[in-house]
Scaffold this motif. Structure first.
Motif, PDB file in Angstrom:
ATOM      1  N   THR A 107       0.906  -1.212   0.147  1.00 16.92           N
ATOM      2  CA  THR A 107       0.013   0.174  -0.045  1.00 16.92           C
ATOM      3  C   THR A 107       0.692   1.226   0.126  1.00 16.92           C
ATOM      4  N   ASP A 108       2.054   1.210   0.354  1.00 20.22           N
ATOM      5  CA  ASP A 108       3.021   2.259   0.413  1.00 20.22           C
ATOM      6  C   ASP A 108       3.458   2.628  -1.099  1.00 20.22           C
ATOM      7  N   ASP A 109       3.314   3.894  -1.530  1.00 18.01           N
ATOM      8  CA  ASP A 109       3.520   4.126  -2.792  1.00 18.01           C
ATOM      9  C   ASP A 109       4.638   4.185  -3.238  1.00 18.01           C
ATOM     10  N   GLU A 110       5.722   4.385  -2.476  1.00 21.24           N
ATOM     11  CA  GLU A 110       7.113   4.399  -2.555  1.00 21.24           C
ATOM     12  C   GLU A 110       7.757   2.942  -2.891  1.00 21.24           C
ATOM     13  N   LYS A 111       7.263   1.931  -2.167  1.00 18.68           N
ATOM     14  CA  LYS A 111       7.438   0.626  -2.216  1.00 18.68           C
ATOM     15  C   LYS A 111       6.802   0.116  -3.727  1.00 18.68           C
ATOM     16  N   VAL A 112       5.662   0.541  -4.065  1.00 18.12           N
ATOM     17  CA  VAL A 112       5.226   0.126  -5.355  1.00 18.12           C
ATOM     18  C   VAL A 112       6.026   0.652  -6.546  1.00 18.12           C
ATOM     19  N   LYS A 113       6.491   1.797  -6.470  1.00 18.68           N
ATOM     20  CA  LYS A 113       7.568   2.290  -7.420  1.00 18.68           C
ATOM     21  C   LYS A 113       8.657   1.566  -7.426  1.00 18.68           C
ATOM     22  N   LEU A 114       9.307   1.022  -6.189  1.00 18.15           N
ATOM     23  CA  LEU A 114      10.756   0.201  -6.143  1.00 18.15           C
ATOM     24  C   LEU A 114      10.384  -1.049  -6.941  1.00 18.15           C
ATOM     25  N   ALA A 115       9.268  -1.623  -6.610  1.00 22.51           N
ATOM     26  CA  ALA A 115       8.710  -2.976  -7.367  1.00 22.51           C
ATOM     27  C   ALA A 115       8.642  -2.853  -8.771  1.00 22.51           C
ATOM     28  N   LEU A 116       7.983  -1.579  -9.202  1.00 24.65           N
ATOM     29  CA  LEU A 116       7.836  -1.299 -10.656  1.00 24.65           C
ATOM     30  C   LEU A 116       9.299  -1.250 -11.320  1.00 24.65           C
ATOM     31  N   ARG A 117      10.098  -0.452 -10.863  1.00 25.64           N
ATOM     32  CA  ARG A 117      11.484  -0.272 -11.163  1.00 25.64           C
ATOM     33  C   ARG A 117      12.211  -1.634 -11.272  1.00 25.64           C
ATOM     34  N   LYS A 118      12.096  -2.526 -10.269  1.00 25.29           N
ATOM     35  CA  LYS A 118      12.705  -3.713  -9.907  1.00 25.29           C
ATOM     36  C   LYS A 118      12.196  -4.733 -11.397  1.00 25.29           C
ATOM     37  N   HIS A 119      10.958  -4.666 -11.687  1.00 27.02           N
ATOM     38  CA  HIS A 119      10.282  -5.587 -12.802  1.00 27.02           C
ATOM     39  C   HIS A 119      10.659  -4.785 -14.120  1.00 27.02           C
ATOM     40  N   GLY A 120      11.540  -3.606 -14.230  1.00 29.18           N
ATOM     41  CA  GLY A 120      11.820  -3.287 -15.613  1.00 29.18           C
ATOM     42  C   GLY A 120      10.521  -2.157 -16.039  1.00 29.18           C
ATOM     43  N   HIS A 121       9.664  -1.787 -15.265  1.00 30.37           N
ATOM     44  CA  HIS A 121       8.520  -0.996 -15.772  1.00 30.37           C
ATOM     45  C   HIS A 121       8.629   0.465 -15.265  1.00 30.37           C
ATOM     46  N   PRO A 122       7.919   1.451 -16.102  1.00 28.96           N
ATOM     47  CA  PRO A 122       8.005   2.858 -15.624  1.00 28.96           C
ATOM     48  C   PRO A 122       7.408   3.072 -14.161  1.00 28.96           C
ATOM     49  N   ILE A 123       8.103   3.755 -13.305  1.00 30.32           N
ATOM     50  CA  ILE A 123       7.542   3.940 -12.021  1.00 30.32           C
ATOM     51  C   ILE A 123       6.076   5.000 -11.806  1.00 30.32           C
ATOM     52  N   CYS A 124       6.068   5.806 -13.014  1.00 24.97           N
ATOM     53  CA  CYS A 124       4.876   6.480 -13.029  1.00 24.97           C
ATOM     54  C   CYS A 124       4.292   6.568 -14.713  1.00 24.97           C
ATOM     55  N   LEU A 125       3.289   6.525 -15.009  1.00 26.31           N
ATOM     56  CA  LEU A 125       2.601   6.920 -16.453  1.00 26.31           C
ATOM     57  C   LEU A 125       1.843   8.189 -16.366  1.00 26.31           C
ATOM     58  N   PHE A 126       1.681   8.879 -17.592  1.00 24.88           N
ATOM     59  CA  PHE A 126       1.089  10.215 -17.448  1.00 24.88           C
ATOM     60  C   PHE A 126      -0.434  10.123 -16.673  1.00 24.88           C
ATOM     61  N   GLY A 127      -0.670  10.952 -16.081  1.00 25.30           N
ATOM     62  CA  GLY A 127      -2.177  10.872 -15.439  1.00 25.30           C
ATOM     63  C   GLY A 127      -2.363   9.656 -14.470  1.00 25.30           C
ATOM     64  N   GLU A 128      -1.368   8.983 -13.919  1.00 26.25           N
ATOM     65  CA  GLU A 128      -1.538   7.904 -12.905  1.00 26.25           C
ATOM     66  C   GLU A 128      -1.337   8.262 -11.504  1.00 26.25           C
ATOM     67  N   ASP A 129      -2.111   7.688 -10.530  1.00 26.12           N
ATOM     68  CA  ASP A 129      -2.065   8.062  -9.384  1.00 26.12           C
ATOM     69  C   ASP A 129      -1.676   6.795  -8.682  1.00 26.12           C
ATOM     70  N   ALA A 130      -1.646   6.819  -7.355  1.00 27.53           N
ATOM     71  CA  ALA A 130      -1.430   5.904  -6.334  1.00 27.53           C
ATOM     72  C   ALA A 130      -2.001   4.710  -6.553  1.00 27.53           C
ATOM     73  N   GLY A 131      -3.282   4.875  -6.904  1.00 32.65           N
ATOM     74  CA  GLY A 131      -4.183   3.624  -6.994  1.00 32.65           C
ATOM     75  C   GLY A 131      -4.071   2.856  -8.304  1.00 32.65           C
ATOM     76  N   ASP A 132      -3.607   3.653  -9.209  1.00 35.23           N
ATOM     77  CA  ASP A 132      -3.614   3.060 -10.514  1.00 35.23           C
ATOM     78  C   ASP A 132      -2.296   2.296 -10.660  1.00 35.23           C
ATOM     79  N   ARG A 133      -1.214   2.977  -9.814  1.00 31.10           N
ATOM     80  CA  ARG A 133       0.169   2.305  -9.999  1.00 31.10           C
ATOM     81  C   ARG A 133       0.021   0.954  -9.183  1.00 31.10           C
ATOM     82  N   ARG A 134      -0.862   0.855  -8.170  1.00 26.72           N
ATOM     83  CA  ARG A 134      -1.032  -0.510  -7.398  1.00 26.72           C
ATOM     84  C   ARG A 134      -1.675  -1.705  -8.453  1.00 26.72           C
ATOM     85  N   SER A 135      -2.457  -1.014  -9.165  1.00 24.38           N
ATOM     86  CA  SER A 135      -3.482  -1.846 -10.173  1.00 24.38           C
ATOM     87  C   SER A 135      -2.382  -2.620 -11.293  1.00 24.38           C
TER      88      SER A 135
END
Length: 469
Positions: A107-135
């Motif tokens: 649920t921590d947005d910073e941990k979600v970003k770290l996980a996305l970076r670890k799997h080789g995906h962008p940590i943030c997309l245009f118009g994306e909020d914390a809930g969208d990143r978790r999804s």
């Protein structure tokens, strides 16, 4: 002169020889040469005619029906292969969604970003909020699981753990003495209510089948004759919920302005406007004895996107109490049948039980992998049902705190849930356009109602007999 004459004669001879070679050979009448040429010409014409007839006969011998059958079989095989492929892809997507609902995402947005970076995906997309990143992270992890990858250790690391087996063990949080007292109170109340329900069902069982059918036919005829008794503009922004009072003399409406309005029935005239929330109101619930407890007692409760639960008296425009504790939007609230407790479901992934007398929190219950959207207490008061955006519903025993049944089968989010008056059936409404009925005695789904063309936002049983939804 003699040399020029000889040269000219030589050139003429060459021209004459060339012209003679280009002329066709003459055949005189009556000679054998002409008969030979005619014979050869006729022979060539006969051979050409035979060749054409042979080709025509070969074409005529082909069975056109057989060709059509072969083409049809080829097309059918191609269609069958396309259908099987589409079914296979649909089943794979359904399995992926089932796996995704079971994945624990930080649920921590910073941990979600770290996980996305670890799997080789962008940590943030245009118009994306914390809930969208978790999804998005949940989708990525589900694809990895479908491909045979390991995500359990990754999820443990994302949560900040060591990935040891100790983290998978069951744990419990010691409850307070107030919660223990409330559980005992609920158990005693539910036993009396269950006894009354069983006696009522025994009396209903004695009713002849002919009379039951007649009642159902009368109910259908009554529903067909329903008409609009009145219409009124409720607010400046969309209305999010409306409920009737226990005596059916009043109607409460909530809107996205944060205001709650009380209306008279059946003339639909506004009586009072309640202001206290600062954001969208989504949850409303009347007290079982609303209107008969005095002005200082809470007659109804409301929950809103400002994370607050306010208690109101029908005679006052200001709230008489406040319940604080949720970390996100409060979507649904519901009074316990005994009237002493209140349940609330929130986007923080938990549902909570509150003591209305002391206005304190008794229980914080987690168990859903995503936000909660619906909560209802059973008519006896011993059980509670919750549903959330993970597409799974759960039945909880308030006397022990255990989750006794998982309501699985929906392909999308659950927005509505309710108990049948018989006490053992639960109805759920979902974004997959269906209503499903679950039976606690069979621990399984028993019915599905695919009657809607769009999402089902709420579902309710008829209060008196439960014969309709």
């Amino acid at each position: 002169m003699q040399c020029c004459t000889e040269a000219m004669q030589g050139s003429n001879n060459r021209v004459m020889l060339h012209n003679m070679s280009n002329r066709q050979e003459r055949v005189h009448f009556g000679t054998l040469e002409r008969d030979a040429v005619g014979y050869a010409k006729r022979k060539r014409e006969e051979e050409q005619q035979e060749t054409q007839e042979a080709g025509t006969s070969r074409i005529s011998n082909i069975d056109l029906d057989m060709i059509e059958e072969v083409v049809d079989e080829a097309e059918d095989a191609e269609l069958r292969s396309e259908t099987l492929e589409s079914r296979r892809m649909a089943m794979q997507e359904f399995e992926r969604k089932r796996i995704a609902r079971a994945i624990a995402v930080p649920t921590d947005d910073e941990k979600v970003k770290l996980a996305l970076r670890k799997h080789g995906h962008p940590i943030c997309l245009f118009g994306e909020d914390a809930g969208d990143r978790r999804s998005r992270l949940r989708y990525i992890l589900s694809k990895i699981a479908m491909e045979g990858g390991q995500i359990d250790e990754q999820a443990d690391k994302e949560k900040g753990g060591t990935g040891s087996d100790d983290e998978d063990e069951e744990f419990f949080t010691e409850g307070s003495q107030e919660l223990l007292k409330a559980r005992r109170d609920i158990a005693g109340f539910s036993l009396g209510q269950a006894q009354k329900r069983i006696e009522r069902q025994g009396e209903e069982f004695k009713v002849p089948l002919v009379e039951v059918r007649q009642r159902r036919q009368e109910l259908v005829a009554k529903l067909k004759n329903y008409a609009n008794m009145g219409s009124q503009v409720g607010d400046d922004r969309p209305l999010s919920r409306g409920i009737f009072s226990p005596d059916s003399q009043h109607l409460l409406t909530a809107s996205w302005t944060g205001h709650i309005k009380l209306w008279s029935i059946p003339d639909c005239q506004p009586i009072r406007t309640y202001r206290g929330h600062t954001d969208r109101v989504g949850g409303l619930s009347f007290h079982p004895q609303a209107g008969s407890q005095g002005e200082e007692t809470a007659d109804f409760a409301s929950g809103a996107a400002d994370s607050q639960i306010l208690l109101w008296s029908m005679g006052k425009e200001a709230p008489v109490g406040k319940l604080e504790g949720h970390a996100s939007r409060v979507v649904h609230v519901h009074h316990h049948p005994c009237g002493k407790y209140l349940g609330s479901a929130s986007y923080d992934g938990s549902w909570r039980l509150w003591d209305l007398t002391t206005q304190t929190e008794l229980l914080l219950q987690e168990g859903h992998s995503r936000e909660l959207f619906a909560l209802r207490f059973q008519c006896d008061g011993s059980l509670a049902a919750t549903g959330g955006l993970d597409g799974i519903g759960r039945v909880w025993d308030l006397r022990s705190g255990r989750s006794i049944m998982s309501l699985q089968g929906h392909a999308k989010e659950i927005f509505g849930i309710d108990w049948s008056p018989n006490g053992f059936q639960v109805a759920t409404g979902s974004a997959d356009n269906t209503v499903k009925i679950f039976d606690l005695r069979r621990i399984a789904q028993v019915h599905e109602i695919p009657a809607h063309r769009s999402i089902v936002t709420d579902v309710r049983f008829s209060v008196h007999d439960g014969g309709s939804i």
